[in-house]
Design a protein around this motif. Sequence first.
Motif, PDB file in Angstrom:
ATOM      1  N   LYS A 142      -2.587  17.486  -2.257  1.00  0.00           N
ATOM      2  CA  LYS A 142      -1.143  17.473  -1.978  1.00  0.00           C
ATOM      3  C   LYS A 142      -0.836  17.500  -0.490  1.00  0.00           C
ATOM      4  O   LYS A 142       0.304  17.288  -0.094  1.00  0.00           O
ATOM      5  CB  LYS A 142      -0.483  18.680  -2.651  1.00  0.00           C
ATOM      6  CG  LYS A 142      -0.481  18.614  -4.153  1.00  0.00           C
ATOM      7  CD  LYS A 142       0.110  19.883  -4.745  1.00  0.00           C
ATOM      8  CE  LYS A 142       0.028  19.889  -6.248  1.00  0.00           C
ATOM      9  NZ  LYS A 142       0.484  21.165  -6.824  1.00  0.00           N
ATOM     10  N   HIS A 143      -1.840  17.741   0.337  1.00  0.00           N
ATOM     11  CA  HIS A 143      -1.626  17.894   1.776  1.00  0.00           C
ATOM     12  C   HIS A 143      -1.171  16.563   2.388  1.00  0.00           C
ATOM     13  O   HIS A 143      -1.843  15.539   2.252  1.00  0.00           O
ATOM     14  CB  HIS A 143      -2.916  18.364   2.463  1.00  0.00           C
ATOM     15  CG  HIS A 143      -2.689  18.889   3.831  1.00  0.00           C
ATOM     16  ND1 HIS A 143      -2.447  18.071   4.910  1.00  0.00           N
ATOM     17  CD2 HIS A 143      -2.646  20.154   4.293  1.00  0.00           C
ATOM     18  CE1 HIS A 143      -2.267  18.799   5.986  1.00  0.00           C
ATOM     19  NE2 HIS A 143      -2.387  20.078   5.635  1.00  0.00           N
ATOM     20  N   PRO A 144      -0.018  16.583   3.079  1.00  0.00           N
ATOM     21  CA  PRO A 144       0.507  15.339   3.650  1.00  0.00           C
ATOM     22  C   PRO A 144      -0.307  14.820   4.843  1.00  0.00           C
ATOM     23  O   PRO A 144      -0.204  13.636   5.194  1.00  0.00           O
ATOM     24  CB  PRO A 144       1.930  15.716   4.084  1.00  0.00           C
ATOM     25  CG  PRO A 144       1.893  17.197   4.264  1.00  0.00           C
ATOM     26  CD  PRO A 144       0.868  17.717   3.303  1.00  0.00           C
ATOM     27  N   GLY A 145      -1.110  15.669   5.459  1.00  0.00           N
ATOM     28  CA  GLY A 145      -1.880  15.251   6.629  1.00  0.00           C
ATOM     29  C   GLY A 145      -3.160  14.502   6.296  1.00  0.00           C
ATOM     30  O   GLY A 145      -3.784  13.909   7.185  1.00  0.00           O
ATOM     31  N   ILE A 146      -3.568  14.507   5.036  1.00  0.00           N
ATOM     32  CA  ILE A 146      -4.785  13.801   4.634  1.00  0.00           C
ATOM     33  C   ILE A 146      -4.391  12.390   4.196  1.00  0.00           C
ATOM     34  O   ILE A 146      -3.544  12.221   3.309  1.00  0.00           O
ATOM     35  CB  ILE A 146      -5.516  14.551   3.504  1.00  0.00           C
ATOM     36  CG1 ILE A 146      -5.927  15.946   3.984  1.00  0.00           C
ATOM     37  CG2 ILE A 146      -6.726  13.757   3.029  1.00  0.00           C
ATOM     38  CD1 ILE A 146      -6.524  16.824   2.921  1.00  0.00           C
ATOM     39  N   PRO A 147      -4.993  11.367   4.810  1.00  0.00           N
ATOM     40  CA  PRO A 147      -4.632   9.981   4.465  1.00  0.00           C
ATOM     41  C   PRO A 147      -4.917   9.659   2.992  1.00  0.00           C
ATOM     42  O   PRO A 147      -5.865  10.177   2.395  1.00  0.00           O
ATOM     43  CB  PRO A 147      -5.527   9.141   5.385  1.00  0.00           C
ATOM     44  CG  PRO A 147      -5.980  10.057   6.460  1.00  0.00           C
ATOM     45  CD  PRO A 147      -5.969  11.437   5.884  1.00  0.00           C
ATOM     46  N   LYS A 148      -4.091   8.779   2.469  1.00  0.00           N
ATOM     47  CA  LYS A 148      -4.205   8.369   1.066  1.00  0.00           C
ATOM     48  C   LYS A 148      -5.584   7.797   0.766  1.00  0.00           C
ATOM     49  O   LYS A 148      -6.159   8.085  -0.283  1.00  0.00           O
ATOM     50  CB  LYS A 148      -3.125   7.336   0.755  1.00  0.00           C
ATOM     51  CG  LYS A 148      -3.053   6.949  -0.691  1.00  0.00           C
ATOM     52  CD  LYS A 148      -2.126   5.800  -1.027  1.00  0.00           C
ATOM     53  CE  LYS A 148      -0.916   5.667  -0.183  1.00  0.00           C
ATOM     54  NZ  LYS A 148      -0.070   4.529  -0.576  1.00  0.00           N
ATOM     55  N   GLN A 149      -6.153   7.020   1.672  1.00  0.00           N
ATOM     56  CA  GLN A 149      -7.476   6.422   1.452  1.00  0.00           C
ATOM     57  C   GLN A 149      -8.545   7.497   1.299  1.00  0.00           C
ATOM     58  O   GLN A 149      -9.445   7.368   0.476  1.00  0.00           O
ATOM     59  CB  GLN A 149      -7.837   5.466   2.589  1.00  0.00           C
ATOM     60  CG  GLN A 149      -7.169   4.110   2.489  1.00  0.00           C
ATOM     61  CD  GLN A 149      -7.353   3.454   1.139  1.00  0.00           C
ATOM     62  OE1 GLN A 149      -6.390   3.283   0.401  1.00  0.00           O
ATOM     63  NE2 GLN A 149      -8.571   3.082   0.783  1.00  0.00           N
ATOM     64  N   ASP A 150      -8.423   8.570   2.081  1.00  0.00           N
ATOM     65  CA  ASP A 150      -9.381   9.676   1.963  1.00  0.00           C
ATOM     66  C   ASP A 150      -9.244  10.363   0.609  1.00  0.00           C
ATOM     67  O   ASP A 150     -10.243  10.725  -0.022  1.00  0.00           O
ATOM     68  CB  ASP A 150      -9.190  10.687   3.097  1.00  0.00           C
ATOM     69  CG  ASP A 150      -9.579  10.131   4.459  1.00  0.00           C
ATOM     70  OD1 ASP A 150     -10.194   9.038   4.513  1.00  0.00           O
ATOM     71  OD2 ASP A 150      -9.262  10.787   5.475  1.00  0.00           O
ATOM     72  N   LYS A 151      -8.007  10.537   0.178  1.00  0.00           N
ATOM     73  CA  LYS A 151      -7.775  11.162  -1.130  1.00  0.00           C
ATOM     74  C   LYS A 151      -8.338  10.291  -2.254  1.00  0.00           C
ATOM     75  O   LYS A 151      -8.939  10.797  -3.205  1.00  0.00           O
ATOM     76  CB  LYS A 151      -6.281  11.408  -1.347  1.00  0.00           C
ATOM     77  CG  LYS A 151      -5.697  12.474  -0.443  1.00  0.00           C
ATOM     78  CD  LYS A 151      -4.202  12.622  -0.676  1.00  0.00           C
ATOM     79  CE  LYS A 151      -3.580  13.610   0.281  1.00  0.00           C
ATOM     80  NZ  LYS A 151      -2.126  13.714   0.082  1.00  0.00           N
ATOM     81  N   LEU A 152      -8.139   8.979  -2.146  1.00  0.00           N
ATOM     82  CA  LEU A 152      -8.683   8.066  -3.156  1.00  0.00           C
ATOM     83  C   LEU A 152     -10.211   8.136  -3.188  1.00  0.00           C
ATOM     84  O   LEU A 152     -10.812   8.117  -4.267  1.00  0.00           O
ATOM     85  CB  LEU A 152      -8.223   6.631  -2.876  1.00  0.00           C
ATOM     86  CG  LEU A 152      -6.791   6.319  -3.279  1.00  0.00           C
ATOM     87  CD1 LEU A 152      -6.346   4.980  -2.710  1.00  0.00           C
ATOM     88  CD2 LEU A 152      -6.637   6.338  -4.789  1.00  0.00           C
ATOM     89  N   GLN A 153     -10.815   8.233  -2.019  1.00  0.00           N
ATOM     90  CA  GLN A 153     -12.276   8.345  -1.950  1.00  0.00           C
ATOM     91  C   GLN A 153     -12.749   9.646  -2.592  1.00  0.00           C
ATOM     92  O   GLN A 153     -13.739   9.675  -3.314  1.00  0.00           O
ATOM     93  CB  GLN A 153     -12.749   8.263  -0.489  1.00  0.00           C
ATOM     94  CG  GLN A 153     -14.249   8.180  -0.347  1.00  0.00           C
ATOM     95  CD  GLN A 153     -14.820   6.915  -0.984  1.00  0.00           C
ATOM     96  OE1 GLN A 153     -14.323   5.823  -0.745  1.00  0.00           O
ATOM     97  NE2 GLN A 153     -15.842   7.071  -1.812  1.00  0.00           N
TER      98      GLN A 153
END
Length: 184
Positions: free
Chosen positions: A50-61
């Motif tokens: 949920k952290h807004p500072g982590i990029p979406k691509q990193d979350k997907l990975q």
Amino acid sequence: MAKLVSQTYGEALYEVAMESGADRAVSLMEEIRCVEEILMSNPQFDEMMKHPGIPKQDKLQIVENVFKGRVSDELAGLLEVVVSKERYGELHALFAYFTQRVKELCKIGTAYVTTAVELTETQKRAVEKKLLETSGYEKMELNYEVDASIIGGMVIRINDRVVDSSVRTKLNGLTKQLLQIQLG
């Protein structure tokens, strides 16, 4: 009226599961239950997703590394879509919606029973029997709560239906009636 995000995604997952039949929907519900237990036991994962500072691509990975090959393709795909659309915060509501749809399919009801005092096992069985007779469900999941403020009786909630036979509600109704009486 617009559907909630959780309902939209939950309904899509339900339809995908039902394409393979009711048994697949039930097994997916069990799989979701296991994933939810894991997520609840790891609140840091939730915070990170949920952290807004982590990029979406990193979350997907992260989702791919954690879930790919460990959960069904449908569930892994759903998690990827939810993260890519930045809807991870709706995940628990989505799971709840899907689970409720499958329970309805299987004629499993969920009831919340509030009483003023703890019920005995015999009383609980009687409540369950009565609910099964009157609700049309074949199985009932009961959640009991004790709330001394209702004074007596019980309050039963199944989905959006509430049966309130508590003494507190009856006293409140009587009070309103007495206040409305006009002395001539």
